[in-house]
Design an enzyme around this catalytic site. Sequence first.
Site, PDB file in Angstrom:
ATOM      1  N   ASP A 212     -12.778   1.732  42.271  1.00 61.84           N
ATOM      2  CA  ASP A 212     -11.782   1.649  41.205  1.00 61.84           C
ATOM      3  C   ASP A 212     -12.331   2.275  39.916  1.00 61.84           C
ATOM      4  O   ASP A 212     -13.489   2.064  39.561  1.00 61.84           O
ATOM      5  CB  ASP A 212     -11.478   0.157  40.973  1.00 61.84           C
ATOM      6  N   GLU A 255     -11.542   6.636  42.815  1.00 66.26           N
ATOM      7  CA  GLU A 255     -10.259   6.743  42.124  1.00 66.26           C
ATOM      8  C   GLU A 255     -10.571   7.207  40.708  1.00 66.26           C
ATOM      9  O   GLU A 255     -11.261   6.507  39.971  1.00 66.26           O
ATOM     10  CB  GLU A 255      -9.558   5.378  42.106  1.00 66.26           C
TER      11      GLU A 255
HETATM   12  C1  NOJ Z   1      -6.792   1.209  39.215  1.00 62.77           C
HETATM   13  C2  NOJ Z   1      -6.097   0.254  40.137  1.00 62.77           C
HETATM   14  O1  NOJ Z   1      -5.532   0.968  41.203  1.00 62.77           O
HETATM   15  C3  NOJ Z   1      -5.066  -0.459  39.290  1.00 62.77           C
HETATM   16  O2  NOJ Z   1      -4.157  -1.184  40.076  1.00 62.77           O
HETATM   17  C4  NOJ Z   1      -5.778  -1.320  38.298  1.00 62.77           C
HETATM   18  O3  NOJ Z   1      -4.844  -1.906  37.427  1.00 62.77           O
HETATM   19  C5  NOJ Z   1      -6.759  -0.500  37.463  1.00 62.77           C
HETATM   20  N1  NOJ Z   1      -7.516   0.443  38.235  1.00 62.77           N
HETATM   21  C6  NOJ Z   1      -7.729  -1.397  36.744  1.00 62.77           C
HETATM   22  O4  NOJ Z   1      -8.608  -1.996  37.660  1.00 62.77           O
END
Ligand code: NOJ
Length: 548
Positions: A212, A255
């Site tokens: 993440d 991500e």
């Molecule tokens: C990306 C995640 O996919 C999302 O759902 C989340 O709110 C943010 N990162 C913060 O962790």
Amino acid sequence: MSAPGGARPARPDSRPWWDGAVVYEVYLRSFADSDADGVGDLPGLRRRLDYLVALGVDALWISPCYPSPMADHGYDVADYRDIDPRYGSLADFDALLCQAHAAGLRILLDLVPNHTSSAHPWFRAALADPASPLRARYIFRPPGAHGREPNAWTSVFGGSAWTRDPSGQAYYLHLFDPGQPDLNWFDPQVRAEFEGILTFWLDRGVDGFRIDVAHGLVKDPDRPGPPLGQPETVEVFRRWREICDGYGGRLLVGEMFLHDYDPVRAAGYVGPEKLTETFDFTLTALPFQAAAFRAGIQAALAATAAAGGLPAWVLSNHDLPRHATRYGGGPPGVRRARAATALLLGLPGTVYLYQGEELGLEQADVPPDRRVDPIWTRSHGRELGRDGARTPLPWTTHAPGYGFTTGVPWLPFGRGARAHAVTRQARDAGAPLSFYRTAVALRRQLRPQLGDAVVFLEAPPGVLALWRPLTDGAALLVALNTNPEPARLRLSGPVSPPAAVQVLLTSEPEGAGEAQRAPAHGELVLPGEATVWVRCERPAPSSPDARR
Ligand code: NOJ
């Protein structure tokens, strides 16, 4: 225009499992509820594993399932080495892993290293005592001029990225919700802790991690400029790669830059000694338009090839409006979404699917009093947030729980849940689910014969056409026509004129007939708003056509 690996059709057996794979994102809260609390859980997922095996995917990425106050539905982790009781237990997790592996499915965990929950013991201790050494693990700063925030950084969820701590003497940084304080990745204890967390789950047998906010880890509010994307973050990933390699190689997918994606910047984090891949979000920001898709795909292929990594394609996830809705919604949107997915499944690299897209689910219109996303609450309703992409899966046609729950679902079902239900689609050859099963199976079947080479053909406006060489000398042609009406594609290069063509897949069942017609004068007719996969046999050398 060719891409990674030149025209190299051979596929060495040593390729890792993710090369050519399909990964399915399980948004656990909305997948299947086993205990009537309205929230999906691990035992619920276990009971539905057969569905995922039948879908033919290689791996599951499971959204965060650690103990959490759920300020951001699990992306606020209070304990990285346990399972939230609402989702089950560690024993349930181990059982899931075992059952999944036995069924040939791999499991990726969602690792959240950018921030913890404010309920994490470190942060509790840091807040409780302004002199606590644990404060160094977060990003506390004294107030700026006139008691204001230390700098102008804003939260991705709206408002300032700084919240005053109870002592009033300092602010702490949270790039997301105040319940998600950012960690200080300059601190060696933070690094050591996450190495331990990785090892904890690798020892249990997980096959990799989705990371993440991967670009966000290392940040320094005292440096000018935006917070994200500092080069020191790569060093963290080098270490994680070493750890994963000690387990025989594991997938690390980052991500990054969700709303600001740049394939070249992202590729800086990817390579044999760094992350395996990062989600390519380029296509998620594009309209349903062949020329735009072509440019996006070429950019991703070039950037990942240069980095020695693989592209990771995605059209939908739990943060984005579903692609059937982005492409106009209703039957036309669903048709275009299928076409775009069929294009992705024809590309090298890893393809990530988001739960429900295989049912043709659209973005749900969640009533204001049922919205729970922090983006909605923090913006006081100015921004709708992401709830519409996160509504539960309808398994059966039985309202009100549709086989998802016997309780009250945490988010309501989207419109048309009955029509989209799995049991409804399972026996309908024309349903989205049948198409996904066919396309995923075909990708898997062709995988051993396909190399990485991608060659784009000259194509008329609104058409994207590419071919990939097959080991037996034939070629796989993948063509997307984003025009509403049929288009004629003149076959060129090594697929011209083929001795024979065989339509392997079409995203539009009704359009199959058109594409199936033998190409007259080296032309193929492509149905409107559809993708076709066509096997093109090379002409025999003696064929007069071959000399033309
Ligand atoms: C990306 C995640 O996919 C999302 O759902 C989340 O709110 C943010 N990162 C913060 O962790």
